[in-house]
Design an enzyme around this catalytic site. Sequence first.
Site, mmCIF file in Angstrom:
data_model
loop_
_atom_site.group_PDB
_atom_site.id
_atom_site.type_symbol
_atom_site.label_atom_id
_atom_site.label_comp_id
_atom_site.label_asym_id
_atom_site.label_seq_id
_atom_site.Cartn_x
_atom_site.Cartn_y
_atom_site.Cartn_z
ATOM 1 N N ALA A 74 47.249 69.372 147.810
ATOM 2 C CA ALA A 74 46.940 69.952 147.053
ATOM 3 C C ALA A 74 47.952 69.509 146.904
ATOM 4 O O ALA A 74 49.261 68.876 147.332
ATOM 5 C CB ALA A 74 46.804 71.131 146.520
ATOM 6 N N ASP A 75 47.705 68.799 145.642
ATOM 7 C CA ASP A 75 49.132 67.738 144.981
ATOM 8 C C ASP A 75 49.913 68.841 144.080
ATOM 9 O O ASP A 75 51.299 68.759 144.036
ATOM 10 C CB ASP A 75 48.642 66.070 144.490
#
Length: 371
Positions: free
Chosen positions: A253-254
């Site tokens: 995930a960013d």
Amino acid sequence: MGESNETSKALQAICYQRGSLRLLDQRKLPLESVYLNIQDSKDGWNAIRDMVVRGAPAIAIAAALSLAVEIHSLEFKGAPADAADFIVKKLEFLVSSRPTAVNLSDAAMKLGDLVRKTSETTTEVKTVFKVFVEAAEAMLENDVADNKAIGSHGAIFLRKKSEGLDKLCVLTHCNTGSLATAGYGTALGVIRALHAGGYLDKAFCTETRPFNQGSRLTAYELVHDKIPATLVTDSAVAALMKSGSVNAVVVGADRIAANGDTANKIGTYSHALCAKHHGVQFYVAAPLTSIDLSISSGQKIVIEERSPKELLNSEGGLGKQVAASGIAVWNPAFDVTPASLITAIITEKGVITKSGDDVFDIKNFVESTRG
Ligand code: MRU
């Protein structure tokens, strides 16, 4: 930025000793292991923007350490409050390199708060700088332990959710491994932990167009670690799932919004839709620093758009022209997968699952795990 060639097959994206930072030039992998010397925050900014270093945790750490080397031997004229201002401005500059990963802005905010508070209690500029350098170094040290914890929680949880299966086939997207972090990795850490425990049948890694983080970097890490793995194109994922060959998907995930909507590498959303259609579990693996409780949903996540060259030319924009001249291009680096498509979120503090009404209570999880 100077460069040095390493002969060994390197899996260490960030090489740091106090006063010296070298970043593995990931654009040259898997064929060459070249390290670039990073001397200051400007070098750090360029390295992040140009994808020398990439992956949400790695860019936060590399940014902080680039500033740590800059101030290591800096003769600064001014008061502690000026030194704190200097650091905060440099951090703001570093945050502007890439907008989507929250780890970078989260680190900048925490480090900025730390130096401001320190400047209020000391008369020495060198104390402000020392506190910053030590905090940046701690990020590098803590990340590997956090990733190993993510790997361990993830492996246990995936096995529990896959009763009846001795070994799992797990698909991942982009690169979330040693090269995207200080070491071991998040989603790839879960795959590493499953493999180490003897519970991995095989990993599937996607090519990850257009920059090919999957075929260049994840495939490289999997081969390096002798983990059984198969590379597929992004567009083969639906057919692969239809064939029944995938038991679970694990991605990184960013930025994770308060409701669980997750920004990650472009293509993640398609894989989540496929997984839903085929009844395959879909997991996000990320440290708590990837969670942004200040935004209620993924609609508020700024998605970075990158140069058309990455599509128009081979090698993620670095090679020869491969698309018709004059064509318009849309090249978002990330997409947002809605929480409704995510089975659970694996963190270093444990796994965030949904309540009966299919929603995540991430705020409660974060608050209850705060030390
Ligand atoms: O554009 P990139 O290569 O920085 O994108 C990386 C990803 O999307 C990763 O999945 C994410 O940053 C998590 S890395 C542990």
